[in-house]
Design a protein around this motif. Structure first.
Motif, PDB file in Angstrom:
ATOM      1  N   VAL A   1       0.035   7.070  -4.922  1.00 34.92           N
ATOM      2  CA  VAL A   1       0.223   6.821  -3.490  1.00 34.92           C
ATOM      3  C   VAL A   1      -1.113   7.143  -2.830  1.00 34.92           C
ATOM      4  CG1 VAL A   1       1.451   7.496  -1.403  1.00 34.92           C
ATOM      5  CG2 VAL A   1       2.679   7.341  -3.577  1.00 34.92           C
ATOM      6  N   LEU A   2      -1.669   6.167  -2.143  1.00 31.61           N
ATOM      7  CA  LEU A   2      -3.011   6.288  -1.596  1.00 31.61           C
ATOM      8  C   LEU A   2      -3.006   6.077  -0.085  1.00 31.61           C
ATOM      9  CD1 LEU A   2      -3.078   4.123  -4.307  1.00 31.61           C
ATOM     10  CD2 LEU A   2      -5.397   5.046  -4.298  1.00 31.61           C
ATOM     11  N   HIS A   3      -4.103   6.460   0.553  1.00 31.38           N
ATOM     12  CA  HIS A   3      -4.259   6.147   1.976  1.00 31.38           C
ATOM     13  C   HIS A   3      -5.727   5.930   2.293  1.00 31.38           C
ATOM     14  CE1 HIS A   3      -5.461   9.933   4.468  1.00 31.38           C
ATOM     15  NE2 HIS A   3      -5.977  10.046   3.277  1.00 31.38           N
ATOM     16  N   VAL A   4      -6.015   5.549   3.543  1.00 29.23           N
ATOM     17  CA  VAL A   4      -7.380   5.388   4.022  1.00 29.23           C
ATOM     18  C   VAL A   4      -7.698   6.572   4.921  1.00 29.23           C
ATOM     19  CG1 VAL A   4      -8.933   3.973   5.417  1.00 29.23           C
ATOM     20  CG2 VAL A   4      -7.333   2.882   3.831  1.00 29.23           C
ATOM     21  N   ASP A   5      -8.818   7.272   4.623  1.00 25.06           N
ATOM     22  CA  ASP A   5      -9.130   8.522   5.326  1.00 25.06           C
ATOM     23  C   ASP A   5      -9.853   8.270   6.643  1.00 25.06           C
ATOM     24  OD1 ASP A   5     -11.783   7.976   4.717  1.00 25.06           O
ATOM     25  OD2 ASP A   5     -11.982   9.573   3.220  1.00 25.06           O
ATOM     26  N   ASN A   6     -10.295   9.351   7.270  1.00 23.35           N
ATOM     27  CA  ASN A   6     -10.923   9.257   8.599  1.00 23.35           C
ATOM     28  C   ASN A   6     -12.276   8.565   8.587  1.00 23.35           C
ATOM     29  OD1 ASN A   6      -8.739  10.560   9.644  1.00 23.35           O
ATOM     30  ND2 ASN A   6      -9.778  12.486  10.093  1.00 23.35           N
ATOM     31  N   GLU A   7     -12.874   8.406   7.406  1.00 32.47           N
ATOM     32  CA  GLU A   7     -14.132   7.682   7.296  1.00 32.47           C
ATOM     33  C   GLU A   7     -13.922   6.246   6.838  1.00 32.47           C
ATOM     34  OE1 GLU A   7     -13.998  11.039   5.973  1.00 32.47           O
ATOM     35  OE2 GLU A   7     -14.661  11.437   8.027  1.00 32.47           O
ATOM     36  N   GLY A   8     -12.644   5.863   6.695  1.00 29.14           N
ATOM     37  CA  GLY A   8     -12.343   4.497   6.298  1.00 29.14           C
ATOM     38  C   GLY A   8     -12.432   4.242   4.815  1.00 29.14           C
ATOM     39  N   HIS A   9     -12.422   5.320   4.007  1.00 25.84           N
ATOM     40  CA  HIS A   9     -12.479   5.184   2.558  1.00 25.84           C
ATOM     41  C   HIS A   9     -11.077   5.269   1.953  1.00 25.84           C
ATOM     42  CE1 HIS A   9     -16.569   6.947   3.486  1.00 25.84           C
ATOM     43  NE2 HIS A   9     -16.894   5.847   2.812  1.00 25.84           N
ATOM     44  N   LEU A  10     -10.940   4.653   0.792  1.00 24.35           N
ATOM     45  CA  LEU A  10      -9.683   4.673   0.057  1.00 24.35           C
ATOM     46  C   LEU A  10      -9.570   5.974  -0.723  1.00 24.35           C
ATOM     47  CD1 LEU A  10      -7.235   2.880  -0.740  1.00 24.35           C
ATOM     48  CD2 LEU A  10      -8.606   2.080  -2.663  1.00 24.35           C
ATOM     49  N   ILE A  11      -8.462   6.712  -0.530  1.00 26.64           N
ATOM     50  CA  ILE A  11      -8.296   8.025  -1.144  1.00 26.64           C
ATOM     51  C   ILE A  11      -6.938   8.111  -1.850  1.00 26.64           C
ATOM     52  CG2 ILE A  11      -8.181  10.516  -0.732  1.00 26.64           C
ATOM     53  CD1 ILE A  11     -10.921   9.403  -0.209  1.00 26.64           C
ATOM     54  N   LYS A  12      -6.937   8.601  -3.083  1.00 21.51           N
ATOM     55  CA  LYS A  12      -5.688   8.850  -3.788  1.00 21.51           C
ATOM     56  C   LYS A  12      -5.110  10.186  -3.325  1.00 21.51           C
ATOM     57  CE  LYS A  12      -3.859   9.702  -8.440  1.00 21.51           C
ATOM     58  NZ  LYS A  12      -4.204   9.875  -9.869  1.00 21.51           N
ATOM     59  N   MET A  13      -3.843  10.190  -2.910  1.00 18.22           N
ATOM     60  CA  MET A  13      -3.231  11.389  -2.353  1.00 18.22           C
ATOM     61  C   MET A  13      -2.265  12.079  -3.318  1.00 18.22           C
ATOM     62  SD  MET A  13      -4.609  11.822   0.552  1.00 18.22           S
ATOM     63  CE  MET A  13      -3.529  13.001   1.361  1.00 18.22           C
ATOM     64  N   THR A  14      -1.418  11.307  -3.965  1.00 19.07           N
ATOM     65  CA  THR A  14      -0.438  11.895  -4.875  1.00 19.07           C
ATOM     66  C   THR A  14       0.020  10.824  -5.847  1.00 19.07           C
ATOM     67  OG1 THR A  14       1.641  13.147  -4.982  1.00 19.07           O
ATOM     68  CG2 THR A  14       1.563  11.343  -3.406  1.00 19.07           C
ATOM     69  N   GLN A  15       0.917  11.162  -6.750  1.00 20.02           N
ATOM     70  CA  GLN A  15       1.459  10.179  -7.669  1.00 20.02           C
ATOM     71  C   GLN A  15       2.888  10.557  -8.018  1.00 20.02           C
ATOM     72  OE1 GLN A  15      -1.533  10.510 -10.725  1.00 20.02           O
ATOM     73  NE2 GLN A  15      -0.331  11.972 -11.917  1.00 20.02           N
ATOM     74  N   VAL A  16       3.674   9.538  -8.312  1.00 17.46           N
ATOM     75  CA  VAL A  16       5.080   9.742  -8.654  1.00 17.46           C
ATOM     76  C   VAL A  16       5.421   8.870  -9.854  1.00 17.46           C
ATOM     77  CG1 VAL A  16       5.786  10.307  -6.295  1.00 17.46           C
ATOM     78  CG2 VAL A  16       5.817   7.939  -7.041  1.00 17.46           C
ATOM     79  N   HIS A  17       6.561   9.152 -10.467  1.00 21.28           N
ATOM     80  CA  HIS A  17       6.992   8.367 -11.616  1.00 21.28           C
ATOM     81  C   HIS A  17       7.931   7.254 -11.165  1.00 21.28           C
ATOM     82  CE1 HIS A  17       5.315  10.929 -14.813  1.00 21.28           C
ATOM     83  NE2 HIS A  17       5.567  11.928 -13.993  1.00 21.28           N
ATOM     84  N   GLY A  18       7.488   6.025 -11.380  1.00 14.99           N
ATOM     85  CA  GLY A  18       8.352   4.880 -11.094  1.00 14.99           C
ATOM     86  C   GLY A  18       8.073   4.216  -9.766  1.00 14.99           C
ATOM     87  N   ARG A  19       8.329   2.923  -9.739  1.00 16.99           N
ATOM     88  CA  ARG A  19       8.041   2.096  -8.569  1.00 16.99           C
ATOM     89  C   ARG A  19       8.895   2.470  -7.364  1.00 16.99           C
ATOM     90  NH1 ARG A  19       4.155  -1.390  -6.356  1.00 16.99           N
ATOM     91  NH2 ARG A  19       5.136  -3.203  -5.386  1.00 16.99           N
ATOM     92  N   LYS A  20      10.183   2.607  -7.545  1.00 14.12           N
ATOM     93  CA  LYS A  20      11.065   2.890  -6.407  1.00 14.12           C
ATOM     94  C   LYS A  20      10.724   4.233  -5.763  1.00 14.12           C
ATOM     95  CE  LYS A  20      15.027  -0.030  -7.528  1.00 14.12           C
ATOM     96  NZ  LYS A  20      14.721  -0.956  -6.415  1.00 14.12           N
TER      97      LYS A  20
END
Length: 287
Positions: free
Chosen positions: A194-213
């Motif tokens: 699960v990723l997001h875009v930070d305050n500088e506009g960069h792509l950052i990985k935040m966390t991860q989970v098991h499975g698509r749903k």
């Protein structure tokens, strides 16, 4: 004060050209090419269905920005027609597209001193940038001048939240967003980032989970944690409309939130994120 102005963006906003025309917003496309042919195409030249079919078949796509010459040509024609320009561009943390627009805007401001031209780095991408454009449209409809609109948008840049997940880590590996080992292990264990875009506009990985749903539910949880009242909600998908509808239902049934717009992720953003990317955008207390 300037009231006679054109809203302008680029195709990385992932709002279909027909919708942008409906909103009366002009757009310049970024470009892509498949490495096996080397033939450059503009974003939206090919249907997204065909584009993602090619990617799933193993073809590799590379992308390029909007250059200064394209901006100069389009901006000049608008200024010559006696109109001003408010441009909102793809995050400078991901592309030089907006930097090119700003360089052209600075040059043309000297050439056309009686006209107003403003270029804003949205620090956003995909329908996060699209949401930024949507807000500009609403501001214009409410009667804001160019100056008032630009000021209001700048205050909201760091409130535009981007949360997304991907189906296959290989595309993020190609772009250097995750390591080869992480991609290999994640694929084997069905781990979804699960990723997001930070305050500088960069792509950052935040966390991860098991499975698509679970990854889709995590997107909804992130929205519930920070969304501002009355915020628009955009969902973008890269050839996974069923998952977009699933997320839409979660937001409505579990959190009482209505989705404003579901869009397709275009070729340029899709080349980096890959088919199966699902993204959620909204205004939050913080990114």
């Amino acid at each position: 004060m300037s009231e006679n102005y054109v809203l302008f963006t680029d195709s990385a906003c992932d709002i279909h050209p027909d919708k942008l025309a409906e909103w009366n917003v002009k757009m310049l496309p970024l470009a892509f090419l498949f490495t096996d042919t080397g033939k450059e195409q503009k974003d939206h030249d090919e249907s997204v269905d065909e584009f993602y079919k090619s990617m799933r078949a193993g073809r590799v796509a590379k992308t390029s920005c909007v250059n200064e010459e394209a901006f100069e040509s389009e901006f000049t024609s608008i200024l010559e027609a006696g109109q001003d320009i408010l441009y909102m561009g793809l995050s400078g943390g991901l592309s030089v597209t907006c930097e090119n627009a700003k360089k052209v805007a600075d040059r043309l401001a000297n050439k056309y001193p009686d006209r107003k031209i403003e270029a804003i780095d949205s620090l956003s991408a995909s329908a996060g940038e699209g949401l930024f454009v949507y807000l500009a449209v609403k501001n214009r409809e409410a009667g804001m001048t160019l100056e008032e609109n630009a000021e209001a948008l700048k205050k909201l840049i760091l409130n535009v939240c981007h949360w997304f997940t991907v189906e296959d880590l290989v595309y993020l590996k190609r772009g250097g967003r995750v390591s080869a080992a992480t991609a290999l292990l994640g694929t084997a264990l069905n781990v979804k980032p699960v990723l997001h875009v930070d305050n500088e506009g960069h792509l950052i990985k935040m966390t991860q989970v098991h499975g698509r749903k679970k990854s889709i539910k995590k997107l909804a949880e992130k929205l519930a944690e920070t969304i501002l009242p009355d915020s628009p909600i955009f969902i973008s998908n890269a050839d996974c409309l069923d998952d977009a509808e699933y997320l839409k239902d979660i937001l409505k049934n579990e959190y009482g939130k209505e989705v404003t717009l579901i869009t397709s992720i275009g070729s340029v953003i899709g080349a980096h994120a890959g088919p199966g990317t699902l993204a959620l955008f909204f205004l939050g207390k913080e990114r």
